[in-house]
Design a protein around this motif. Structure first.
Motif, mmCIF file in Angstrom:
data_model
loop_
_atom_site.group_PDB
_atom_site.id
_atom_site.type_symbol
_atom_site.label_atom_id
_atom_site.label_comp_id
_atom_site.label_asym_id
_atom_site.label_seq_id
_atom_site.Cartn_x
_atom_site.Cartn_y
_atom_site.Cartn_z
ATOM 1 N N TRP A 12 0.483 -0.848 0.072
ATOM 2 C CA TRP A 12 -0.186 -0.042 -0.063
ATOM 3 C C TRP A 12 0.991 1.269 -0.041
ATOM 4 C CZ3 TRP A 12 -0.707 3.928 3.436
ATOM 5 C CH2 TRP A 12 -1.957 5.230 2.983
ATOM 6 N N SER A 13 0.342 2.377 -0.368
ATOM 7 C CA SER A 13 1.282 3.475 -1.330
ATOM 8 C C SER A 13 0.183 4.414 -0.146
ATOM 9 C CB SER A 13 1.604 3.921 -2.939
ATOM 10 O OG SER A 13 2.295 5.375 -2.475
ATOM 11 N N PRO A 18 -7.121 10.045 -3.085
ATOM 12 C CA PRO A 18 -6.769 9.518 -5.039
ATOM 13 C C PRO A 18 -7.496 9.876 -5.369
ATOM 14 C CG PRO A 18 -8.658 8.635 -2.777
ATOM 15 C CD PRO A 18 -8.412 9.861 -2.865
ATOM 16 N N ARG A 71 -6.488 4.874 6.726
ATOM 17 C CA ARG A 71 -5.608 5.228 5.505
ATOM 18 C C ARG A 71 -5.883 4.478 4.721
ATOM 19 N NH1 ARG A 71 0.133 6.179 6.413
ATOM 20 N NH2 ARG A 71 -0.054 4.576 7.092
ATOM 21 N N GLN A 72 -6.126 3.660 4.866
ATOM 22 C CA GLN A 72 -7.223 2.058 4.464
ATOM 23 C C GLN A 72 -8.433 2.074 4.200
ATOM 24 O OE1 GLN A 72 -3.953 -0.890 4.193
ATOM 25 N NE2 GLN A 72 -2.485 0.277 6.004
ATOM 26 N N GLY A 99 -11.064 -2.472 -2.077
ATOM 27 C CA GLY A 99 -10.307 -2.320 -0.147
ATOM 28 C C GLY A 99 -9.873 -4.010 -0.039
ATOM 29 N N SER A 100 -9.225 -4.418 0.656
ATOM 30 C CA SER A 100 -9.441 -5.987 0.720
ATOM 31 C C SER A 100 -9.187 -6.369 -0.210
ATOM 32 C CB SER A 100 -9.484 -5.896 2.511
ATOM 33 O OG SER A 100 -10.716 -6.480 2.080
ATOM 34 N N LEU A 122 -3.716 3.203 -7.980
ATOM 35 C CA LEU A 122 -3.781 3.562 -6.722
ATOM 36 C C LEU A 122 -3.034 2.517 -5.320
ATOM 37 C CD1 LEU A 122 -7.737 3.352 -6.165
ATOM 38 C CD2 LEU A 122 -6.358 5.292 -6.003
ATOM 39 N N ARG A 123 -2.419 1.985 -6.117
ATOM 40 C CA ARG A 123 -1.200 0.841 -4.980
ATOM 41 C C ARG A 123 -1.854 0.524 -3.950
ATOM 42 N NH1 ARG A 123 3.314 1.064 -7.207
ATOM 43 N NH2 ARG A 123 4.235 0.274 -5.188
ATOM 44 N N ARG A 124 -2.629 -0.181 -4.027
ATOM 45 C CA ARG A 124 -3.538 -1.059 -2.772
ATOM 46 C C ARG A 124 -3.429 -2.183 -2.683
ATOM 47 N NH1 ARG A 124 -8.997 1.950 0.427
ATOM 48 N NH2 ARG A 124 -7.729 3.477 -0.113
ATOM 49 N N ARG A 125 -2.787 -2.702 -1.520
ATOM 50 C CA ARG A 125 -2.483 -4.537 -1.947
ATOM 51 C C ARG A 125 -3.919 -5.206 -1.304
ATOM 52 N NH1 ARG A 125 1.550 -7.639 -2.004
ATOM 53 N NH2 ARG A 125 1.511 -9.489 -0.599
ATOM 54 N N VAL A 126 -4.335 -6.251 -1.921
ATOM 55 C CA VAL A 126 -5.326 -6.895 -2.148
ATOM 56 C C VAL A 126 -5.125 -7.991 -1.742
ATOM 57 C CG1 VAL A 126 -6.021 -4.726 -3.582
ATOM 58 C CG2 VAL A 126 -5.594 -7.083 -4.778
#
Length: 311
Positions: A12-13, A18, A71-72, A99-100, A122-126
Motif C-alpha cells: 500500500w502506498s 486518490p 488510511r486504508q 478495499g482488501s 492506487l497501489r493498494r495491496r489486496v
C-alpha cells in the motif's frame, strides 16, 4: 509494440487524495464516489441483487458511498454514462469496490479494464478480486499484477427462491457464542482445505473477529454430533441484504463425509436464509462437481458465473 512487464500487487502506498491518481490513470473516465452517489449506487446494485450481494451488504453497513475513514479504508469507484442525464442523480453505469478485496459492479470488460487501471494506480495491496467473470478477468488483466496465487476462472453462481423439497438435515441451527472455539476450528479447517493456506496468514485477530461477528448476527449455522459434540456440518451467511443472502464456507467434517449430509445440510441453510431475504445464493468452484450436483439436488439454479483471483 513493446510488451508490458507484469507487476506484483504492490504494498500500500499512502496518498492524501486518490482522486487525482484515478483520474490520471483512466483519462478522467473513472472517479471516486462520494456520499452524493449513494442513491445512484443503490440503483446500480439493485439491478443484479444476486451478483452484487457482497457490495450491497457492505454499502448497507456503511450507509454511504463515500470513502471510509482511515488510511486504508475501502473506497468505491464509478463510471458515469457518457450522455447527459437530466435527473437528480448521475447515472452510474458501473462501479467497483476497492478495499482488501476488489469487486466490480455492473461492469463489462471495457469498464472493468478502466477499474483495473485505477486499482493499479492506487497501489493498494489486496487479497482477492472476485465477482462476475467477464469483469473480474478483464480487470485483473488491466492491473498487470503478476504475483497471484491462483485464478479460479469459472465458479458457477447459483440461486434459490423457494424452500427445498428435500428434507433438511436435522439439528442444523445457529451457533452459540460459547461454541466460538469449535466454530473457529471448523472455519479454519474449511478455509485451509479450500484455499491451500491458513486464514491466519492475513491476520488472526481480524479473522476471529469476523467469525465472532457471524455468530453474534446469527449468520453461522452448524450441526453437532450428539455423542462426540463435534461439528459435523457448517455454513455461514457471508453477506446479507434485504434482497439476497449469499452462503459461504459450506463444510462437512471429513469424519462424516460420504454419508449424504451436504445436500440436506444445504436444504436447512436455505430454509434459514429465506427467513432473511427472498433469494439465497452461493458460488462454487467449477471443478467441484460433487458440490455442484449436491446444490442442484437441493434446488439451486444456475445464475451465471463468478471468477476469483487470489493473491
Amino acid at each position: 509494440m513493446r510488451e508490458r512487464t507484469p507487476l506484483p500487487v504492490p504494498l500500500w502506498s499512502p496518498s492524501a487524495s486518490p482522486d487525482g491518481k484515478v483520474s490520471r490513470a483512466t483519462g478522467g473516465r473513472v472517479r471516486v464516489l462520494t456520499g452524493d452517489d449513494t442513491r445512484a449506487l443503490h440503483k446500480l446494485l439493485d439491478a443484479d441483487p444476486v451478483g452484487n450481494t457482497s457490495v450491497a451488504a457492505a454499502l448497507q453497513q456503511r450507509g454511504t458511498a463515500a470513502v471510509g475513514k482511515g488510511r486504508q479504508s475501502a473506497l468505491l469507484l464509478g463510471i458515469d454514462a457518457a450522455e447527459p442525464h437530466s435527473g437528480a442523480d448521475r447515472r452510474l453505469i458501473s462501479a467497483c469496490w476497492l478495499g482488501s478485496n476488489i469487486i466490480p459492479v455492473g461492469a463489462d470488460p471495457t469498464t472493468a479494464k478502466q477499474f483495473g487501471r485505477a486499482a493499479r494506480a492506487l497501489r493498494r495491496r489486496v487479497s482477492s478480486i472476485y465477482g462476475r467473470s467477464e469483469a473480474v478477468l478483464a480487470l485483473f488483466e488491466a492491473t498487470g499484477w503478476s504475483n497471484h496465487r491462483e485464478v479460479r476462472a469459472h465458479q458457477p453462481l447459483m440461486v434459490m427462491y423457494q424452500e427445498p423439497e428435500m428434507r433438511p438435515l436435522p439439528g442444523v441451527r445457529p451457533s452459540k457464542p460459547e461454541e466460538f472455539s469449535a466454530v473457529e476450528q471448523a472455519c479454519a479447517a474449511m478455509f485451509t482445505e479450500e484455499l491451500g493456506f491458513s486464514p491466519y496468514d492475513h491476520g488472526a485477530s481480524q479473522y476471529r473477529d469476523r467469525i465472532r461477528g457471524l455468530i453474534q448476527a446469527g449468520h453461522s449455522l452448524i450441526a453437532v454430533d450428539p455423542e462426540s459434540r463435534q461439528i459435523t456440518f457448517k455454513a455461514e451467511f457471508g453477506s446479507v441484504t434485504e434482497q439476497a443472502v449469499q452462503v459461504q464456507g459450506v463444510w462437512v467434517n471429513p469424519l462424516w463425509r460420504g454419508r449424504g449430509m451436504a445436500a440436506p445440510g444445504m436444504a436447512a441453510v436455505v430454509n434459514y436464509g429465506l427467513r432473511l431475504a427472498p433469494r439465497v445464493s452461493l458460488y462454487v468452484n467449477g471443478y467441484n462437481t460433487p458440490a455442484i450436483r449436491a446444490y442442484e439436488r437441493v434446488g439451486f439454479q444456475h445464475a451465471g458465473a463468478y471468477s476469483t483471483v487470489l493473491f
